[in-house]
Design a protein around this motif. Structure first.
Motif, PDB file in Angstrom:
ATOM      1  N   ALA A 159       0.829  -1.212   0.000  1.00 13.85           N
ATOM      2  CA  ALA A 159       0.000   0.000   0.000  1.00 13.85           C
ATOM      3  C   ALA A 159       0.860   1.257   0.000  1.00 13.85           C
ATOM      4  CB  ALA A 159      -0.928  -0.004   1.214  1.00 13.85           C
ATOM      5  N   GLN A 160       1.985   1.225   0.690  1.00 15.85           N
ATOM      6  CA  GLN A 160       2.866   2.390   0.713  1.00 15.85           C
ATOM      7  C   GLN A 160       3.544   2.595  -0.640  1.00 15.85           C
ATOM      8  OE1 GLN A 160       5.422   3.074   4.066  1.00 15.85           O
ATOM      9  NE2 GLN A 160       3.854   2.450   5.534  1.00 15.85           N
ATOM     10  N   ALA A 161       3.961   1.525  -1.291  1.00 20.70           N
ATOM     11  CA  ALA A 161       4.553   1.646  -2.626  1.00 20.70           C
ATOM     12  C   ALA A 161       3.532   2.221  -3.605  1.00 20.70           C
ATOM     13  CB  ALA A 161       5.059   0.288  -3.105  1.00 20.70           C
ATOM     14  N   GLU A 162       2.308   1.739  -3.498  1.00 23.55           N
ATOM     15  CA  GLU A 162       1.211   2.226  -4.356  1.00 23.55           C
ATOM     16  C   GLU A 162       1.024   3.741  -4.180  1.00 23.55           C
ATOM     17  OE1 GLU A 162      -1.972   1.033  -7.002  1.00 23.55           O
ATOM     18  OE2 GLU A 162      -0.896  -0.437  -5.812  1.00 23.55           O
ATOM     19  N   LYS A 177       8.825  10.304   8.623  1.00 22.82           N
ATOM     20  CA  LYS A 177       7.563   9.806   9.175  1.00 22.82           C
ATOM     21  C   LYS A 177       7.555   8.299   9.396  1.00 22.82           C
ATOM     22  CE  LYS A 177       4.712  13.600   7.627  1.00 22.82           C
ATOM     23  NZ  LYS A 177       3.362  13.993   7.938  1.00 22.82           N
ATOM     24  N   GLY A 178       8.744   7.665   9.370  1.00 24.42           N
ATOM     25  CA  GLY A 178       8.830   6.230   9.610  1.00 24.42           C
ATOM     26  C   GLY A 178       8.249   5.370   8.504  1.00 24.42           C
ATOM     27  N   VAL A 179       8.121   5.924   7.293  1.00 24.88           N
ATOM     28  CA  VAL A 179       7.536   5.166   6.179  1.00 24.88           C
ATOM     29  C   VAL A 179       8.496   4.078   5.711  1.00 24.88           C
ATOM     30  CG1 VAL A 179       6.109   7.123   5.465  1.00 24.88           C
ATOM     31  CG2 VAL A 179       8.334   6.752   4.358  1.00 24.88           C
ATOM     32  N   LEU A 180       7.990   3.191   4.859  1.00 24.77           N
ATOM     33  CA  LEU A 180       8.768   2.048   4.393  1.00 24.77           C
ATOM     34  C   LEU A 180       9.446   2.275   3.058  1.00 24.77           C
ATOM     35  CD1 LEU A 180       6.177  -0.717   5.366  1.00 24.77           C
ATOM     36  CD2 LEU A 180       8.183   0.074   6.664  1.00 24.77           C
ATOM     37  N   CYS A 181       9.007   3.308   2.284  1.00 26.22           N
ATOM     38  CA  CYS A 181       9.598   3.532   0.969  1.00 26.22           C
ATOM     39  C   CYS A 181       9.482   4.986   0.555  1.00 26.22           C
ATOM     40  CB  CYS A 181       8.956   2.643  -0.088  1.00 26.22           C
ATOM     41  SG  CYS A 181       7.198   2.956  -0.381  1.00 26.22           S
ATOM     42  N   GLU A 182      10.306   5.356  -0.411  1.00 29.15           N
ATOM     43  CA  GLU A 182      10.289   6.689  -1.014  1.00 29.15           C
ATOM     44  C   GLU A 182      10.773   6.547  -2.445  1.00 29.15           C
ATOM     45  OE1 GLU A 182      12.243  11.148  -0.293  1.00 29.15           O
ATOM     46  OE2 GLU A 182      12.498   9.594   1.214  1.00 29.15           O
ATOM     47  N   THR A 199      15.003   6.774  -8.368  1.00 28.04           N
ATOM     48  CA  THR A 199      15.787   6.352  -7.215  1.00 28.04           C
ATOM     49  C   THR A 199      14.781   5.958  -6.153  1.00 28.04           C
ATOM     50  OG1 THR A 199      17.515   7.934  -7.791  1.00 28.04           O
ATOM     51  CG2 THR A 199      17.601   6.983  -5.581  1.00 28.04           C
ATOM     52  N   CYS A 200      14.934   4.746  -5.653  1.00 30.96           N
ATOM     53  CA  CYS A 200      13.990   4.201  -4.681  1.00 30.96           C
ATOM     54  C   CYS A 200      14.727   3.907  -3.383  1.00 30.96           C
ATOM     55  CB  CYS A 200      13.366   2.916  -5.217  1.00 30.96           C
ATOM     56  SG  CYS A 200      12.558   3.126  -6.822  1.00 30.96           S
ATOM     57  N   PHE A 201      14.076   4.248  -2.291  1.00 32.32           N
ATOM     58  CA  PHE A 201      14.639   4.050  -0.961  1.00 32.32           C
ATOM     59  C   PHE A 201      13.709   3.137  -0.183  1.00 32.32           C
ATOM     60  CE2 PHE A 201      15.559   8.268  -2.581  1.00 32.32           C
ATOM     61  CZ  PHE A 201      16.946   8.341  -2.477  1.00 32.32           C
ATOM     62  N   PHE A 218       7.797  -4.538  -3.045  1.00 31.66           N
ATOM     63  CA  PHE A 218       7.899  -3.195  -3.616  1.00 31.66           C
ATOM     64  C   PHE A 218       7.949  -3.277  -5.141  1.00 31.66           C
ATOM     65  CE2 PHE A 218      10.515   0.233  -5.322  1.00 31.66           C
ATOM     66  CZ  PHE A 218       9.848   1.354  -4.844  1.00 31.66           C
ATOM     67  N   ASN A 219       8.794  -4.158  -5.664  1.00 26.10           N
ATOM     68  CA  ASN A 219       8.935  -4.307  -7.121  1.00 26.10           C
ATOM     69  C   ASN A 219       7.630  -4.690  -7.799  1.00 26.10           C
ATOM     70  OD1 ASN A 219      11.581  -3.580  -7.515  1.00 26.10           O
ATOM     71  ND2 ASN A 219      12.358  -5.665  -7.308  1.00 26.10           N
ATOM     72  N   GLU A 220       6.838  -5.519  -7.139  1.00 28.97           N
ATOM     73  CA  GLU A 220       5.567  -5.958  -7.719  1.00 28.97           C
ATOM     74  C   GLU A 220       4.652  -4.758  -7.984  1.00 28.97           C
ATOM     75  OE1 GLU A 220       1.998  -8.914  -6.415  1.00 28.97           O
ATOM     76  OE2 GLU A 220       4.054  -9.531  -5.947  1.00 28.97           O
ATOM     77  N   VAL A 221       4.587  -3.838  -7.048  1.00 26.26           N
ATOM     78  CA  VAL A 221       3.769  -2.639  -7.214  1.00 26.26           C
ATOM     79  C   VAL A 221       4.435  -1.673  -8.189  1.00 26.26           C
ATOM     80  CG1 VAL A 221       2.793  -0.616  -6.044  1.00 26.26           C
ATOM     81  CG2 VAL A 221       2.766  -2.863  -4.917  1.00 26.26           C
ATOM     82  N   TYR A 222       5.708  -1.432  -8.010  1.00 25.55           N
ATOM     83  CA  TYR A 222       6.478  -0.509  -8.860  1.00 25.55           C
ATOM     84  C   TYR A 222       6.313  -0.865 -10.348  1.00 25.55           C
ATOM     85  CZ  TYR A 222      10.736   1.706 -10.762  1.00 25.55           C
ATOM     86  OH  TYR A 222      11.638   2.426 -11.510  1.00 25.55           O
ATOM     87  N   ALA A 223       6.377  -2.149 -10.661  1.00 29.12           N
ATOM     88  CA  ALA A 223       6.300  -2.606 -12.054  1.00 29.12           C
ATOM     89  C   ALA A 223       4.969  -2.258 -12.714  1.00 29.12           C
ATOM     90  CB  ALA A 223       6.535  -4.117 -12.121  1.00 29.12           C
ATOM     91  N   LYS A 224       3.900  -2.124 -11.938  1.00 26.93           N
ATOM     92  CA  LYS A 224       2.589  -1.748 -12.496  1.00 26.93           C
ATOM     93  C   LYS A 224       2.575  -0.292 -12.957  1.00 26.93           C
ATOM     94  CE  LYS A 224      -0.066  -2.678  -9.039  1.00 26.93           C
ATOM     95  NZ  LYS A 224      -1.188  -2.943  -8.125  1.00 26.93           N
TER      96      LYS A 224
END
Length: 124
Positions: free
Chosen positions: A49-52, A112-117, A76-78, A88-94
């Motif tokens: 959900a965060q990657a989305e 904010k303690g998120v999982l990705c950027e 650039t992905c963090f 993450f890649n599964e969502v990113y690829a869409k």
């Protein structure tokens, strides 16, 4: 060369002394987008959900600049945890179907303690 600041309410506002992005000539440079829903200010739970949400935020900034995800040439992905790489890649690829050049690294902490950027460079 002409430079224009990008600003849209369809992506989260900057939480520091920076802009959402810039248009420089035919190029668009986005700031890193964390998964904050611009309407609610909330962060969804879980890496998928965060990657989305991060992808949607990048797309909104590109749209405000007159560009699209198809025009992205570099991201650039963090990630807060490299264990989230596959999900993450599964969502990113869409979203990044043109397969732009990419760097993806794990970092100690994200705002904010998120999982990705995700940040992007696109051609208009």
């Amino acid at each position: 060369m002409e430079k224009t600041v990008i600003s849209t309410n369809k992506a989260p506002g900057a939480i520091g002394p920076y802009s959402q992005g810039w248009v420089v000539g035919d190029f668009v440079y986005t700031s890193g987008q964390i998964p904050v829903d611009p309407a609610s200010g909330e962060v969804p739970a879980g890496i998928a959900a965060q990657a989305e949400q991060s992808c949607k935020n990048v797309a909104a900034i590109l749209e405000a600049a007159g560009a699209t995800l198809e025009g992205v040439v570099k991201t650039t992905c963090f990630l807060a945890d490299m264990g989230d790489f596959a999900a993450f890649n599964e969502v990113y690829a869409k979203y990044f179907t043109s397969k732009p050049a990419r760097s993806c690294v794990a970092v100690k902490d994200l705002p904010k303690g998120v999982l990705c950027e995700i940040e992007a460079v696109a051609v208009k």
